[in-house]
Scaffold this active site. Structure first.
Site, short mmCIF file in Angstrom:
data_model
loop_
_atom_site.label_atom_id
_atom_site.label_comp_id
_atom_site.label_asym_id
_atom_site.label_seq_id
_atom_site.Cartn_x
_atom_site.Cartn_y
_atom_site.Cartn_z
N ILE A 12 13.16 3.18 3.29
CA ILE A 12 13.69 2.32 4.18
C ILE A 12 12.76 1.10 4.18
O ILE A 12 13.44 -0.09 4.65
CB ILE A 12 13.71 2.77 5.60
CG1 ILE A 12 14.54 4.20 5.82
CG2 ILE A 12 13.89 1.99 6.86
CD1 ILE A 12 15.96 3.84 5.71
N ALA A 13 11.40 1.19 4.27
CA ALA A 13 10.63 0.03 4.32
C ALA A 13 9.33 0.21 3.31
O ALA A 13 9.16 1.22 2.66
CB ALA A 13 9.93 -0.08 5.66
N GLN A 14 8.51 -0.84 3.34
CA GLN A 14 7.21 -0.62 2.38
C GLN A 14 6.08 -1.58 3.42
O GLN A 14 6.54 -2.39 4.30
CB GLN A 14 7.16 -1.48 1.07
CG GLN A 14 7.61 -2.74 1.12
CD GLN A 14 7.84 -3.23 -0.38
OE1 GLN A 14 8.70 -2.83 -1.10
NE2 GLN A 14 6.97 -4.36 -0.64
N ASP B 108 6.94 14.78 12.32
CA ASP B 108 6.79 14.90 10.66
C ASP B 108 5.26 14.76 10.31
O ASP B 108 4.89 13.86 9.73
CB ASP B 108 7.53 13.65 10.20
CG ASP B 108 7.73 13.79 8.79
OD1 ASP B 108 7.41 14.83 8.28
OD2 ASP B 108 7.99 12.70 8.04
N VAL C 293 0.79 -1.12 0.13
CA VAL C 293 0.02 0.12 0.01
C VAL C 293 1.01 1.10 0.11
O VAL C 293 0.29 2.40 -0.22
CB VAL C 293 -0.84 0.15 1.13
CG1 VAL C 293 -1.92 -1.02 1.17
CG2 VAL C 293 -0.19 -0.04 2.60
N LYS D 260 4.84 -3.14 8.44
CA LYS D 260 6.11 -2.29 7.88
C LYS D 260 7.13 -3.17 7.84
O LYS D 260 7.57 -3.75 8.86
CB LYS D 260 6.05 -1.14 8.70
CG LYS D 260 7.03 -0.10 8.19
CD LYS D 260 7.26 1.06 9.16
CE LYS D 260 8.09 2.10 8.42
NZ LYS D 260 8.13 3.42 9.14
#
Length: 550
Positions: free
Chosen positions: A124-126, A285, A119, A141
């Site tokens: 760094i990640a998906q 953030d 998604v 994650k």
């Protein structure tokens, strides 16, 4: 030296090619061995292109630099704020290997389904959507395979570059070695999903109770610790869409979508002010992609990979700073900046106050609703940098958080006025600083302290008067920075004494030689002359070596 560094590995050659291709003149001169002047940054757009081409680690570096308005001019901050890695998702077969390695049980026993299509995909990640064995929907994650080796290599290279450039005035002024270490710590922290999970849990706990907003309207995803590891983060799945792309239904607001938008703005401002000014731990953030509008009307805060921390003293200074900005008080801004910042060289307070006064004068004729407070705070940090003040890194995170929050608020509510929104919060903050969370216990403690003082004061005054009358009162004074003066005076006195001794030896030798009729004392006068010459020469050399002849 730099040319040898650039030829040391394939990765370094790749970086050199990217830099040369994008036309960074300063780096081209370094890489070709040409003598270069002080380091110069490329134009903002060129810097952005270089970071994107260099890959995920350098994109993260750009994102970190976007939180440092005290280091970079506004045009760089604007360019780097929207920086995102253009990274394609990793194939499911590779992701599945990581998941199986991280789980203590067979993957089929933990998850009934996992959607192989991500998604979201980042540097760094998906993230993938999945369902646990008990039926709960979760977000997975997963760290990108092999990212650790890339990160370690690039961090080592950045440290080498920072060490090289730190020898210049540019590197010393910006303290590039410390900045490189700060970046390395932040990036390595993002690789540890257990740390992000802990941050998420802490934020969730802090926001579960508040008197400034309704905690039921705000949600932070729950963490499933039994299946979360350093490379696999499993959290509650929340159904929703990015906040700025949501279409408000106005349910609960008499069908008024605009009223719901204003209520969400108020919710976010109050929630973030609680994080910053009360909890001292905040989501750093809050860009639109991390703020979701859920199908049930709640607002979700996602991705706690970047957080900020503030100690109580800094919280108090920032509270007063915000009030000084609202009042456009240049003198108070100067005083508070000096409490926050570290001076690189002696600061001219009159010049700093003059800079702030000229800055704030631009806003004198504007209504508070027209003032962009986050931009104004950015400019205050930049004026501090121009006056050789180095502010802590968490001030950059604070400024970026405020900027993101104000940007989202103005898009949701074009008539948003931060000053009107925060006035009741500021009143409550100052009340809390004066009397604390529990005013009655605080009042009782103050009364008890006053009682103790009233009981002890007469006896202490009596002792003081007795010592005055008995002439036994002693004063112990400690003056700072006197040691260098004392050492300098000792050196001067020693040299003067030495000079007197040398002069006495010369005069004594001359008297002996003048009165020696037989020549039998010639050896004694020669010895005295030789000794005086040697000691005099030694004294002259020591004065010259000290550099204080003039």
């Amino acid at each position: 030296m730099f040319s040898r560094l650039a030829q040391a590995s394939a990765r370094q050659r790749e970086i050199a090619e990217v830099v040369l291709r994008n036309g960074w003149g300063y780096m081209r001169r370094l890489l070709t061995g040409t003598r270069a002047e002080e380091p110069q940054l490329p134009p903002p757009a060129v810097l952005r292109n270089i970071l994107v081409e260099l890959g995920p680690v350098y994109v993260k570096l750009g994102q970190l630099l976007s939180t440092r308005p005290d280091l970079l001019p506004p045009e760089y901050i604007t360019e780097l704020t929207a920086l995102q890695a253009e990274v394609p998702p990793v194939a499911w077969e590779e992701v599945e290997v990581v998941i199986r390695q991280q789980l203590r049980r067979p993957m089929e026993d933990v998850f009934t389904t996992i959607n192989p299509q991500p998604v979201a995909a980042g540097s760094i990640a998906q993230t993938h959507r999945a369902t646990l064995a008990d039926g709960r929907e979760v977000a997975l994650k997963i760290q990108r395979p092999g990212i650790e080796a890339v990160v370690d290599q690039d961090i080592a290279l950045l440290r080498s570059l920072a060490d090289l450039v730190s020898r210049t005035n540019f590197g010393k002024y910006y303290d590039l070695k410390s900045l490189a270490e700060e970046f390395a710590t932040a990036l390595l922290g993002e690789l540890d999903f257990m740390q992000e999970a802990a941050h998420t849990d802490q934020l969730r706990t802090n926001l579960s109770d508040s008197r400034w907003f309704d905690p039921k309207k705000l949600v932070v995803p729950a963490i499933y610790w039994d299946v979360t590891t350093e490379k696999l983060l499993v959290m509650e799945w929340l159904n929703g869409v990015p906040l700025l792309s949501a279409k408000f239904s106005g349910v609960g607001y008499e069908g008024n979508a605009a009223a719901e938008g204003r209520a969400i703005v108020s919710l976010l401002v109050n929630a973030f002010f609680q994080q910053i000014y009360i909890d001292g731990f905040f989501h750093a953030d809050p860009h639109p992609g991390n703020l979701f509008y859920l199908h049930d009307g709640r607002v979700a805060l996602l991705d706690c990979g970047m957080v900020g921390r503030l100690d109580p003293r800094t919280q108090q200074v920032l509270t007063e700073m915000l009030l000084a900005i609202v009042n456009l008080d240049a003198q108070r801004c100067t005083q508070l900046t000096l409490q926050l910042a570290e001076s690189v060289r002696p600061v001219n307070m009159a010049q700093l106050e003059g800079d702030y006064d000229r800055l704030l004068r631009r806003y004198y004729n504007l209504s508070l609703g027209q003032v962009n407070f986050s931009q104004l705070f950015y400019e205050i940090l930049q004026r501090a940098r121009a006056n050789y003040l180095r502010v802590p890194g968490n001030m950059g995170l604070y400024a970026k958080t405020l900027a993101n929050l104000e940007s989202v608020a103005r898009k949701l509510d074009p008539e948003f006025n931060l000053s009107d929104q925060i006035k009741p919060l500021m009143t409550d903050l100052f009340r809390r600083q004066l009397v604390g969370e529990a005013p009655i216990p605080a009042l009782l403690r103050t009364a008890l302290d006053l009682k103790t003082l009233s009981l002890q004061s007469p006896r202490q005054l009596e002792l003081l008067l007795e010592r005055f009358t008995a002439e036994t009162l002693q004063w112990n004074l400690t003056l700072r920075d006197l040691d260098p003066l004392r050492r300098s005076m000792d050196d001067s006195a020693n040299r003067l004494s030495f000079s007197v001794v040398v002069g006495a030896l010369i005069i004594g030798a001359a008297i002996i030689l003048a009165n020696d009729r037989t020549g039998q004392l010639f050896w004694a006068s020669s010895t005295l002359f030789f000794s005086a010459s040697f000691l005099g020469l030694w004294l002259v050399v020591s004065i010259l070596r000290s550099g204080r002849l003039k």
